[in-house]
Write an enzyme that holds these catalytic residues in place. Sequence first.
Site, short mmCIF file in Angstrom:
data_model
loop_
_atom_site.label_atom_id
_atom_site.label_comp_id
_atom_site.label_asym_id
_atom_site.label_seq_id
_atom_site.Cartn_x
_atom_site.Cartn_y
_atom_site.Cartn_z
N CYS A 42 0.85 -1.19 0.00
CA CYS A 42 0.00 0.00 0.00
C CYS A 42 0.89 1.24 0.00
O CYS A 42 1.99 1.24 0.54
CB CYS A 42 -0.92 0.00 1.22
N ASP A 44 0.41 3.75 1.68
CA ASP A 44 0.33 4.31 3.04
C ASP A 44 1.72 4.59 3.63
O ASP A 44 2.59 3.71 3.64
CB ASP A 44 -0.44 3.32 3.93
N ARG A 46 2.67 4.76 6.54
CA ARG A 46 2.99 4.00 7.76
C ARG A 46 3.48 2.59 7.49
O ARG A 46 3.77 1.84 8.41
CB ARG A 46 1.75 3.95 8.68
N HIS A 98 -2.42 -4.13 4.87
CA HIS A 98 -2.24 -3.72 6.27
C HIS A 98 -3.58 -3.37 6.89
O HIS A 98 -4.45 -2.80 6.25
CB HIS A 98 -1.27 -2.53 6.37
N CYS A 101 -6.22 0.02 6.71
CA CYS A 101 -5.99 0.57 5.37
C CYS A 101 -7.12 1.53 4.96
O CYS A 101 -8.29 1.13 4.87
CB CYS A 101 -5.88 -0.56 4.34
CO CO Z 1 -3.52 1.16 2.91
#
Ligand code: CO
Length: 217
Positions: A42, A44, A46, A98, A101
């Site tokens: 992803c 993302d 994090r 994750h 998400c």
């Molecule tokens: Co995500």
Amino acid sequence: MDGYEKLLEANKKWVNETLRTDPEYFDQFSGGQTPEYLWIGCADSRVPAEAITGAKPGQLFVHRNIANQVIHTDFNMLSVLQYAVEVLKVQHVIVCGHYGCGGVMNALTNQNLGLINKWLRHIKDVYRMHRTELDAITDEEQKFRRMVEVNTLEQVTNLAETTIIQKSWAETGFPILHGWVYDLETGLIDELVKMNSTETLEPIYVYDFDEEKRLRR
Ligand code: CO
């Protein structure tokens, strides 16, 4: 100092520190790359692939998008996949979803988000395919976590259904496909599925490479 300038400063500091411990560190990268893994994760912030796996530069070939999607018409992902499998000959392809998400969470709502609706549509399709199981989960957080897992599992299946993977499986038996899920709250990764060339796929998605040769004659 502006926020972005901190990144450039940190880069200089990293180079200095790296060269202090190993003056030849950067020489290893001049001859090309031989990563063992393709990481599809992803976007993302994090979930940084190298940081959470302890991987070093040169070890991971990385593709990231919203909600770690493997979409069969996405030429960006397919180009990365083809290069990783056919040229770099990676031994493992990892799809890492994750919990928490945002892409998956938004796909489960009826919000109109504009262009991104088209991307999240694929995740809505995953929900529809698994609706019976998902709707039976009464705890909303548990349902969301399971949705993240089935989204990851479906992307691994999507990989197995590409000609890129099937052709490589027929020729070399590699790569091994992995479906992982990362927990933002613990930092731990769980392996949900591992797939290799012996996997039985839905027959309609299995390509006949001999037939391809016959048609070319
Ligand atoms: Co995500």
